[in-house]
Write an enzyme that holds these catalytic residues in place. Sequence first.
Site, PDB file in Angstrom:
ATOM      1  N   SER A  91     113.833   8.733  14.902  1.00  0.00           N
ATOM      2  CA  SER A  91     114.849   8.519  13.872  1.00  0.00           C
ATOM      3  C   SER A  91     115.997   7.714  14.427  1.00  0.00           C
ATOM      4  CB  SER A  91     115.344   9.887  13.420  1.00  0.00           C
ATOM      5  OG  SER A  91     116.518   9.755  12.664  1.00  0.00           O
ATOM      6  N   TYR A 103     118.876  18.513  15.040  1.00  0.00           N
ATOM      7  CA  TYR A 103     117.756  17.678  14.577  1.00  0.00           C
ATOM      8  C   TYR A 103     117.649  16.434  15.466  1.00  0.00           C
ATOM      9  CZ  TYR A 103     115.328  14.128  11.781  1.00  0.00           C
ATOM     10  OH  TYR A 103     114.495  13.122  11.366  1.00  0.00           O
ATOM     11  N   LYS A 152     114.675  15.126  18.231  1.00  0.00           N
ATOM     12  CA  LYS A 152     113.992  13.819  18.274  1.00  0.00           C
ATOM     13  C   LYS A 152     114.189  13.167  19.647  1.00  0.00           C
ATOM     14  CE  LYS A 152     112.374  13.632  14.053  1.00  0.00           C
ATOM     15  NZ  LYS A 152     110.935  13.725  13.815  1.00  0.00           N
TER      16      LYS A 152
HETATM   17  P1  NAD Z   1     108.571  15.449   4.890  1.00  0.00           P
HETATM   18  O1  NAD Z   1     109.235  16.787   5.027  1.00  0.00           O
HETATM   19  O2  NAD Z   1     108.251  14.981   3.508  1.00  0.00           O
HETATM   20  O3  NAD Z   1     107.229  15.417   5.772  1.00  0.00           O
HETATM   21  C1  NAD Z   1     107.049  16.233   6.903  1.00  0.00           C
HETATM   22  C2  NAD Z   1     105.734  16.974   6.705  1.00  0.00           C
HETATM   23  O4  NAD Z   1     105.472  17.787   7.838  1.00  0.00           O
HETATM   24  C3  NAD Z   1     105.755  17.901   5.490  1.00  0.00           C
HETATM   25  O5  NAD Z   1     104.609  17.645   4.727  1.00  0.00           O
HETATM   26  C4  NAD Z   1     105.723  19.302   6.103  1.00  0.00           C
HETATM   27  O6  NAD Z   1     105.069  20.233   5.242  1.00  0.00           O
HETATM   28  C5  NAD Z   1     105.005  19.059   7.409  1.00  0.00           C
HETATM   29  N1  NAD Z   1     105.322  19.997   8.488  1.00  0.00           N
HETATM   30  C6  NAD Z   1     106.550  20.385   8.931  1.00  0.00           C
HETATM   31  N2  NAD Z   1     106.436  21.232   9.973  1.00  0.00           N
HETATM   32  C7  NAD Z   1     105.108  21.349  10.221  1.00  0.00           C
HETATM   33  C8  NAD Z   1     104.352  22.066  11.178  1.00  0.00           C
HETATM   34  N3  NAD Z   1     104.951  22.860  12.093  1.00  0.00           N
HETATM   35  N4  NAD Z   1     103.001  21.960  11.172  1.00  0.00           N
HETATM   36  C9  NAD Z   1     102.387  21.182  10.247  1.00  0.00           C
HETATM   37  N5  NAD Z   1     103.045  20.484   9.309  1.00  0.00           N
HETATM   38  C10 NAD Z   1     104.401  20.573   9.290  1.00  0.00           C
HETATM   39  O7  NAD Z   1     109.479  14.397   5.646  1.00  0.00           O
HETATM   40  P2  NAD Z   1     109.357  12.795   5.729  1.00  0.00           P
HETATM   41  O8  NAD Z   1     110.591  12.231   5.121  1.00  0.00           O
HETATM   42  O9  NAD Z   1     108.040  12.344   5.263  1.00  0.00           O
HETATM   43  O10 NAD Z   1     109.520  12.627   7.301  1.00  0.00           O
HETATM   44  C11 NAD Z   1     108.390  12.500   8.165  1.00  0.00           C
HETATM   45  C12 NAD Z   1     108.881  12.396   9.595  1.00  0.00           C
HETATM   46  O11 NAD Z   1     109.786  11.296   9.696  1.00  0.00           O
HETATM   47  C13 NAD Z   1     109.663  13.615  10.082  1.00  0.00           C
HETATM   48  O12 NAD Z   1     109.309  13.861  11.431  1.00  0.00           O
HETATM   49  C14 NAD Z   1     111.112  13.186   9.988  1.00  0.00           C
HETATM   50  O13 NAD Z   1     111.929  13.843  10.932  1.00  0.00           O
HETATM   51  C15 NAD Z   1     111.010  11.702  10.300  1.00  0.00           C
HETATM   52  N6  NAD Z   1     112.121  10.926   9.736  1.00  0.00           N
HETATM   53  C16 NAD Z   1     112.354  10.937   8.394  1.00  0.00           C
HETATM   54  C17 NAD Z   1     113.434  10.216   7.878  1.00  0.00           C
HETATM   55  C18 NAD Z   1     113.742  10.235   6.407  1.00  0.00           C
HETATM   56  O14 NAD Z   1     114.832   9.815   6.029  1.00  0.00           O
HETATM   57  N7  NAD Z   1     112.842  10.689   5.525  1.00  0.00           N
HETATM   58  C19 NAD Z   1     114.241   9.461   8.733  1.00  0.00           C
HETATM   59  C20 NAD Z   1     113.964   9.455  10.106  1.00  0.00           C
HETATM   60  C21 NAD Z   1     112.882  10.190  10.595  1.00  0.00           C
HETATM   61  N1  UFG Z   2     125.299  11.322   0.488  1.00  0.00           N
HETATM   62  C1  UFG Z   2     126.125  11.578  -0.576  1.00  0.00           C
HETATM   63  N2  UFG Z   2     125.732  12.506  -1.482  1.00  0.00           N
HETATM   64  C2  UFG Z   2     124.552  13.176  -1.381  1.00  0.00           C
HETATM   65  C3  UFG Z   2     123.713  12.897  -0.270  1.00  0.00           C
HETATM   66  C4  UFG Z   2     124.122  11.960   0.649  1.00  0.00           C
HETATM   67  O1  UFG Z   2     127.193  11.002  -0.696  1.00  0.00           O
HETATM   68  O2  UFG Z   2     124.281  14.027  -2.233  1.00  0.00           O
HETATM   69  C5  UFG Z   2     125.728  10.293   1.456  1.00  0.00           C
HETATM   70  C6  UFG Z   2     125.789  10.786   2.888  1.00  0.00           C
HETATM   71  O3  UFG Z   2     127.020  11.401   3.172  1.00  0.00           O
HETATM   72  C7  UFG Z   2     125.558   9.497   3.655  1.00  0.00           C
HETATM   73  C8  UFG Z   2     124.618   8.698   2.747  1.00  0.00           C
HETATM   74  O4  UFG Z   2     124.759   9.273   1.445  1.00  0.00           O
HETATM   75  O5  UFG Z   2     126.769   8.793   3.772  1.00  0.00           O
HETATM   76  C9  UFG Z   2     123.177   8.784   3.180  1.00  0.00           C
HETATM   77  O6  UFG Z   2     122.811  10.146   3.374  1.00  0.00           O
HETATM   78  P1  UFG Z   2     121.318  10.623   3.563  1.00  0.00           P
HETATM   79  O7  UFG Z   2     121.350  12.106   3.744  1.00  0.00           O
HETATM   80  O8  UFG Z   2     120.464  10.089   2.464  1.00  0.00           O
HETATM   81  O9  UFG Z   2     120.847   9.887   4.893  1.00  0.00           O
HETATM   82  P2  UFG Z   2     121.363   9.993   6.402  1.00  0.00           P
HETATM   83  O10 UFG Z   2     121.650   8.599   6.838  1.00  0.00           O
HETATM   84  O11 UFG Z   2     122.435  10.985   6.576  1.00  0.00           O
HETATM   85  O12 UFG Z   2     120.094  10.585   7.161  1.00  0.00           O
HETATM   86  C10 UFG Z   2     118.798   9.974   7.022  1.00  0.00           C
HETATM   87  C11 UFG Z   2     117.709  11.021   7.292  1.00  0.00           C
HETATM   88  C12 UFG Z   2     117.742  11.489   8.727  1.00  0.00           C
HETATM   89  C13 UFG Z   2     117.681  10.301   9.659  1.00  0.00           C
HETATM   90  C14 UFG Z   2     118.741   9.275   9.310  1.00  0.00           C
HETATM   91  C15 UFG Z   2     118.496   8.056  10.154  1.00  0.00           C
HETATM   92  O13 UFG Z   2     117.879  12.141   6.423  1.00  0.00           O
HETATM   93  O14 UFG Z   2     116.599  12.293   8.967  1.00  0.00           O
HETATM   94  O15 UFG Z   2     118.649   8.906   7.937  1.00  0.00           O
HETATM   95  O16 UFG Z   2     119.465   7.077   9.929  1.00  0.00           O
HETATM   96  F1  UFG Z   2     117.860  10.714  10.924  1.00  0.00           F
END
Ligand code: NAD
Ligand code: UFG
Length: 323
Positions: free
Chosen positions: A124, A148, A152
């Site tokens: 991330s 978190y 990572k």
């Molecule tokens: P998500 O929660 O939709 O997907 C994660 C999946 O992992 C889910 O289906 C959940 O049921 C499964 N899971 C969690 N713990 C588990 C375990 N112990 N064993 C088996 N399955 C398990 O999230 P996503 O947005 O698809 O994110 C996927 C990956 O990308 C995550 O590792 C997350 O940290 C990383 N990531 C996401 C974002 C974002 O903004 N969505 C940003 C940066 C990194």
């Molecule tokens: N925000 C609002 N209202 C909401 C939700 C979010 O104003 O209801 C704002 C937050 O304060 C932030 C922006 O919208 O300024 C984006 O927030 P997100 O929660 O959508 O995203 P983040 O950038 O905080 O975090 C996301 C993922 C993390 C990842 C990160 C990497 O959730 O897992 O991007 O840049 F690590």
Amino acid sequence: MRILVTGGAGYIGSHTCILLIEAGYDIVVFDNFCNASKESIARVEKIVGKTIPLIEGDIRYKEDLNRVFESYTIDAVIHFAGLKAVGESVEKPLEYYDNNIYGTLVLCQVMAAHGCKSIVFSSSATVYGDPHSTPIKEDFPLSATNPYGRSKLFIEEMLRDLYVSDPEWKIVLLRYFNPIGAHESGTIGEDPNGIPNNLLPFIAQTAIGTRACLSVFGDDYDTVDGTGVRDYIHVMDLADGHVKALDKMSTFTEIMTIKAFEAACGKKVPYSIAPRRAGDIATCFADPTYAKAVLGWEAQRGINEMCKDSWRWQSNNPQGYKS
Ligand code: NAD
Ligand code: UFG
């Protein structure tokens, strides 16, 4: 090649499954459904017109993972499974260290035990902490501002150590910024459990009327309108990055190339092991960075497409140009 997709039923995972199948990979989805629904994979199956093996299990349990590796030959893992809510991680750090760090540790142990040493890991942008400047580059210093992020960061360190200990490992760390959007069919998308943490699902659920109003967290930042700046990326573009990462780390041995061809032509290709050919070397592969920098060129097609197209030519023209 068969790819194990941990967390494959989740948001990014389900979108990636589509592109993996379209690129010719076989997959197995492994998920404990703590933040996902089986329906996402049922819908992916409809989109791709194929049945997808789905195993319910937890990456923290060796026996669950062993079931997968004993049932399928896994060539590489795309590791999405984990917990991802920053706020929750501050309240429940142990759950994050357990799921993310310990889960990845167990996954790597089981992979190594089965001779599978290729992994693409969902890291991330959070590993850059509060960056001293933007845009962020890969060589910026790494730090974390919450459990978190620390999970990572620590997993990245663990994977780096693993590579140092055994360079046979092929490891890609993808540091995602903010994926949003959904597959163009409109049949799969982001469906977080409970109140969304992220901005986009909150906007979408407010627009549809599930939520009355959304809060904008702060309008006094030093930005154009005072609200937070993020780098949004379409989830399909991010999914495509995973297919490219797999293609990139796939230097192929001869036997792997035969297997890929077998997958493309749908039959076994008989082979036997013969003595070394005079003058051959063990390993040869390129670093294409310079071509990309100077020419803006990069290859687009992976091994599955190469084999599929070779087979189309060979099967349409069994004797080559001789009729
Ligand atoms: P998500 O929660 O939709 O997907 C994660 C999946 O992992 C889910 O289906 C959940 O049921 C499964 N899971 C969690 N713990 C588990 C375990 N112990 N064993 C088996 N399955 C398990 O999230 P996503 O947005 O698809 O994110 C996927 C990956 O990308 C995550 O590792 C997350 O940290 C990383 N990531 C996401 C974002 C974002 O903004 N969505 C940003 C940066 C990194
Ligand atoms: N925000 C609002 N209202 C909401 C939700 C979010 O104003 O209801 C704002 C937050 O304060 C932030 C922006 O919208 O300024 C984006 O927030 P997100 O929660 O959508 O995203 P983040 O950038 O905080 O975090 C996301 C993922 C993390 C990842 C990160 C990497 O959730 O897992 O991007 O840049 F690590």
